[in-house]
Scaffold this motif. Structure first.
Motif, PDB file in Angstrom:
ATOM      1  N   LEU A  23       0.794  -1.009   0.090  1.00 62.50           N
ATOM      2  CA  LEU A  23      -0.079  -0.065   0.118  1.00 62.50           C
ATOM      3  C   LEU A  23       0.900   1.152  -0.003  1.00 62.50           C
ATOM      4  O   LEU A  23       1.789   1.141   0.687  1.00 62.50           O
ATOM      5  CB  LEU A  23      -0.818   0.002   1.204  1.00 62.50           C
ATOM      6  N   PRO A  24       0.442   2.128  -0.748  1.00 61.08           N
ATOM      7  CA  PRO A  24       1.387   3.554  -0.785  1.00 61.08           C
ATOM      8  C   PRO A  24       1.354   4.286   0.469  1.00 61.08           C
ATOM      9  O   PRO A  24       0.421   4.330   1.343  1.00 61.08           O
ATOM     10  CB  PRO A  24       0.557   4.247  -1.831  1.00 61.08           C
ATOM     11  N   THR A  25       2.647   4.643   0.977  1.00 61.73           N
ATOM     12  CA  THR A  25       2.952   5.189   2.250  1.00 61.73           C
ATOM     13  C   THR A  25       3.324   6.669   2.050  1.00 61.73           C
ATOM     14  O   THR A  25       4.117   6.849   1.138  1.00 61.73           O
ATOM     15  CB  THR A  25       3.617   4.409   3.125  1.00 61.73           C
ATOM     16  N   ASP A  26       3.254   7.479   2.971  1.00 65.08           N
ATOM     17  CA  ASP A  26       3.664   8.887   3.111  1.00 65.08           C
ATOM     18  C   ASP A  26       5.036   8.730   3.414  1.00 65.08           C
ATOM     19  O   ASP A  26       5.317   8.101   4.767  1.00 65.08           O
ATOM     20  CB  ASP A  26       2.920   9.673   4.145  1.00 65.08           C
ATOM     21  N   PRO A  28       7.859  10.515   5.295  1.00 68.38           N
ATOM     22  CA  PRO A  28       8.066  10.725   6.439  1.00 68.38           C
ATOM     23  C   PRO A  28       7.275   9.981   7.612  1.00 68.38           C
ATOM     24  O   PRO A  28       7.737   9.329   8.703  1.00 68.38           O
ATOM     25  CB  PRO A  28       7.814  12.288   6.664  1.00 68.38           C
ATOM     26  N   SER A  29       6.266   9.781   7.583  1.00 69.04           N
ATOM     27  CA  SER A  29       5.242   9.177   8.561  1.00 69.04           C
ATOM     28  C   SER A  29       5.026   7.570   8.510  1.00 69.04           C
ATOM     29  O   SER A  29       5.016   6.778   9.594  1.00 69.04           O
ATOM     30  CB  SER A  29       4.033   9.944   8.604  1.00 69.04           C
ATOM     31  N   GLY A  30       5.219   7.078   7.357  1.00 70.11           N
ATOM     32  CA  GLY A  30       4.945   5.685   7.163  1.00 70.11           C
ATOM     33  C   GLY A  30       3.597   5.350   7.201  1.00 70.11           C
ATOM     34  O   GLY A  30       3.257   4.266   6.957  1.00 70.11           O
ATOM     35  N   LYS A  31       2.771   6.005   7.287  1.00 68.24           N
ATOM     36  CA  LYS A  31       1.283   6.045   7.339  1.00 68.24           C
ATOM     37  C   LYS A  31       0.665   5.807   5.745  1.00 68.24           C
ATOM     38  O   LYS A  31       1.243   6.356   4.672  1.00 68.24           O
ATOM     39  CB  LYS A  31       0.646   7.237   7.751  1.00 68.24           C
ATOM     40  N   VAL A  32      -0.313   4.866   5.634  1.00 69.07           N
ATOM     41  CA  VAL A  32      -0.797   4.602   4.046  1.00 69.07           C
ATOM     42  C   VAL A  32      -1.559   6.169   3.950  1.00 69.07           C
ATOM     43  O   VAL A  32      -2.364   6.313   4.556  1.00 69.07           O
ATOM     44  CB  VAL A  32      -1.638   3.682   4.091  1.00 69.07           C
ATOM     45  N   VAL A  33      -1.363   6.457   2.587  1.00 69.77           N
ATOM     46  CA  VAL A  33      -1.964   7.577   2.062  1.00 69.77           C
ATOM     47  C   VAL A  33      -2.191   7.576   0.664  1.00 69.77           C
ATOM     48  O   VAL A  33      -1.349   6.959  -0.265  1.00 69.77           O
ATOM     49  CB  VAL A  33      -0.884   9.011   2.340  1.00 69.77           C
ATOM     50  N   PHE A  34      -3.230   7.839   0.167  1.00 71.45           N
ATOM     51  CA  PHE A  34      -3.675   7.740  -1.339  1.00 71.45           C
ATOM     52  C   PHE A  34      -3.966   9.449  -1.800  1.00 71.45           C
ATOM     53  O   PHE A  34      -4.650   9.851  -1.193  1.00 71.45           O
ATOM     54  CB  PHE A  34      -4.788   6.978  -1.659  1.00 71.45           C
ATOM     55  N   LYS A  35      -3.219   9.949  -2.937  1.00 69.22           N
ATOM     56  CA  LYS A  35      -3.335  11.096  -3.171  1.00 69.22           C
ATOM     57  C   LYS A  35      -3.778  11.213  -4.941  1.00 69.22           C
ATOM     58  O   LYS A  35      -3.124  10.458  -5.248  1.00 69.22           O
ATOM     59  CB  LYS A  35      -2.116  11.946  -3.003  1.00 69.22           C
ATOM     60  N   ASP A 132      -5.558   8.366   7.252  1.00 70.07           N
ATOM     61  CA  ASP A 132      -5.927   7.691   8.400  1.00 70.07           C
ATOM     62  C   ASP A 132      -6.901   6.490   8.405  1.00 70.07           C
ATOM     63  O   ASP A 132      -8.014   6.560   8.863  1.00 70.07           O
ATOM     64  CB  ASP A 132      -6.785   8.885   9.088  1.00 70.07           C
ATOM     65  N   LEU A 133      -6.280   5.715   7.595  1.00 71.49           N
ATOM     66  CA  LEU A 133      -7.018   4.396   7.247  1.00 71.49           C
ATOM     67  C   LEU A 133      -7.182   3.351   8.643  1.00 71.49           C
ATOM     68  O   LEU A 133      -5.921   3.043   8.811  1.00 71.49           O
ATOM     69  CB  LEU A 133      -6.586   3.770   5.909  1.00 71.49           C
ATOM     70  N   LYS A 134      -8.312   3.093   8.925  1.00 69.52           N
ATOM     71  CA  LYS A 134      -8.273   2.332  10.211  1.00 69.52           C
ATOM     72  C   LYS A 134      -9.164   1.012   9.606  1.00 69.52           C
ATOM     73  O   LYS A 134     -10.194   1.216   9.106  1.00 69.52           O
ATOM     74  CB  LYS A 134      -8.823   2.921  11.382  1.00 69.52           C
ATOM     75  N   CYS A 135      -8.802  -0.170  10.256  1.00 66.82           N
ATOM     76  CA  CYS A 135      -9.403  -1.272  10.003  1.00 66.82           C
ATOM     77  C   CYS A 135     -10.265  -1.816  11.285  1.00 66.82           C
ATOM     78  O   CYS A 135      -9.773  -1.792  12.436  1.00 66.82           O
ATOM     79  CB  CYS A 135      -8.565  -2.588   9.838  1.00 66.82           C
ATOM     80  N   PHE A 136     -11.499  -2.218  11.015  1.00 60.97           N
ATOM     81  CA  PHE A 136     -12.368  -2.696  12.298  1.00 60.97           C
ATOM     82  C   PHE A 136     -12.858  -3.846  11.890  1.00 60.97           C
ATOM     83  O   PHE A 136     -13.479  -4.355  11.004  1.00 60.97           O
ATOM     84  CB  PHE A 136     -13.495  -1.797  12.670  1.00 60.97           C
ATOM     85  N   THR A 137     -12.554  -4.910  12.679  1.00 62.07           N
ATOM     86  CA  THR A 137     -12.962  -6.177  12.516  1.00 62.07           C
ATOM     87  C   THR A 137     -13.233  -7.096  13.841  1.00 62.07           C
ATOM     88  O   THR A 137     -13.538  -6.647  15.025  1.00 62.07           O
ATOM     89  CB  THR A 137     -11.961  -7.195  11.904  1.00 62.07           C
ATOM     90  N   PHE A 150      -7.254  -1.912  14.272  1.00 65.62           N
ATOM     91  CA  PHE A 150      -5.638  -1.804  13.738  1.00 65.62           C
ATOM     92  C   PHE A 150      -5.527  -0.957  12.559  1.00 65.62           C
ATOM     93  O   PHE A 150      -6.538  -0.552  11.676  1.00 65.62           O
ATOM     94  CB  PHE A 150      -5.041  -3.042  13.684  1.00 65.62           C
ATOM     95  N   ASP A 151      -4.494   0.155  12.288  1.00 68.30           N
ATOM     96  CA  ASP A 151      -4.332   0.750  11.052  1.00 68.30           C
ATOM     97  C   ASP A 151      -3.866  -0.070   9.969  1.00 68.30           C
ATOM     98  O   ASP A 151      -3.269  -1.213  10.024  1.00 68.30           O
ATOM     99  CB  ASP A 151      -2.851   1.496  11.293  1.00 68.30           C
ATOM    100  N   LEU A 152      -4.346   0.577   8.798  1.00 72.65           N
ATOM    101  CA  LEU A 152      -4.178  -0.138   7.409  1.00 72.65           C
ATOM    102  C   LEU A 152      -2.760  -0.470   7.268  1.00 72.65           C
ATOM    103  O   LEU A 152      -2.406  -1.495   6.595  1.00 72.65           O
ATOM    104  CB  LEU A 152      -5.035   0.495   6.358  1.00 72.65           C
ATOM    105  N   GLU A 153      -1.880   0.432   7.569  1.00 76.91           N
ATOM    106  CA  GLU A 153      -0.313   0.033   7.320  1.00 76.91           C
ATOM    107  C   GLU A 153       0.171  -1.224   7.872  1.00 76.91           C
ATOM    108  O   GLU A 153       1.222  -1.661   7.524  1.00 76.91           O
ATOM    109  CB  GLU A 153       0.480   1.173   7.576  1.00 76.91           C
TER     110      GLU A 153
END
Length: 197
Positions: A23-26, A28-35, A132-137, A150-153
């Motif tokens: 998954l694409p990440t930003d 500096p932060s390592g968080k998943v981001v789609f632009k 800010d993609l978060k998974c709920f299960t 948990f976070d998508l990353e």
């Protein structure tokens, strides 16, 4: 000569391995981001109005409220609006389904992915950012080893990214869902409100 032949065969075999999807990440932060940036010949105020209507419609028709009761009189309280009409931000979500094996056979598991969509407007263009993609299960999956949120990353981690269901189902479904969000918003901004006002 044998070492040279072995080295050559080893290099050729490495080229045959399929690339791991990530998954694409930003950076500096390592968080998943789609632009994505899209050009539209419209005034900023009209793009803003159409994007706002689309966000309200997405919220009203999604399963978001099933998970989070954060509306007052039907209006989502998360909707962040800029009075100068330069940006708007809102939350929504989509589902990802994938097969999971257990002792009884093949079962499907469903995960709700919540995201924040931010739209920044410029003259004749707008940029969308899904973050800010978060998974709920359910917390009972895999014998309770995984947390219910948990976070998508997490799916980019070395431990999970190599799993077949992540490569074949989760990453392609997330990528496809994000593509559909971008396309649907673009159509609504470009061609006018395709949803009910």
């Amino acid at each position: 000569m044998k070492k040279l032949l072995f080295s050559f065969l080893f290099i050729v075999s490495l080229q045959e391995l399929p690339a791991q999807l990530k998954l694409p990440t930003d950076d500096p932060s390592g968080k998943v981001v789609f632009k994505k940036t899209s050009a539209v010949i419209l005034p900023r105020s009209e793009m803003y109005r159409r994007a706002r209507n689309w966000l309200l419609y997405q919220y009203a028709t999604s399963k978001f409220e099933d998970y989070f009761n954060i509306s007052k009189k039907g209006k989502p309280v998360y909707l962040a609006e800029d009075p100068r009409m330069r940006s708007i931000s809102g939350k929504s979500g989509f589902y990802v389904m994938y097969p999971v094996e257990d002792l009884s056979g093949l079962n499907m598991e469903q995960t709700f992915v919540m995201y924040t969509l931010t739209v920044n407007f410029k003259d004749s263009a707008f940029e969308t950012k899904i973050s800010d993609l978060k998974c709920f299960t359910t917390s009972t999956s895999r014998n309770g080893m995984r947390p219910p949120q948990f976070d998508l990353e997490t799916f980019n981690s070395a431990q999970l990214n190599r799993l077949d269901h992540v490569q074949q189902y989760i990453i392609p479904q997330v990528t496809n869902s994000v593509r559909k969000i971008h396309e649907d918003l673009y159509r609504n901004i470009r061609y006018g409100n395709l949803t009910s006002e």
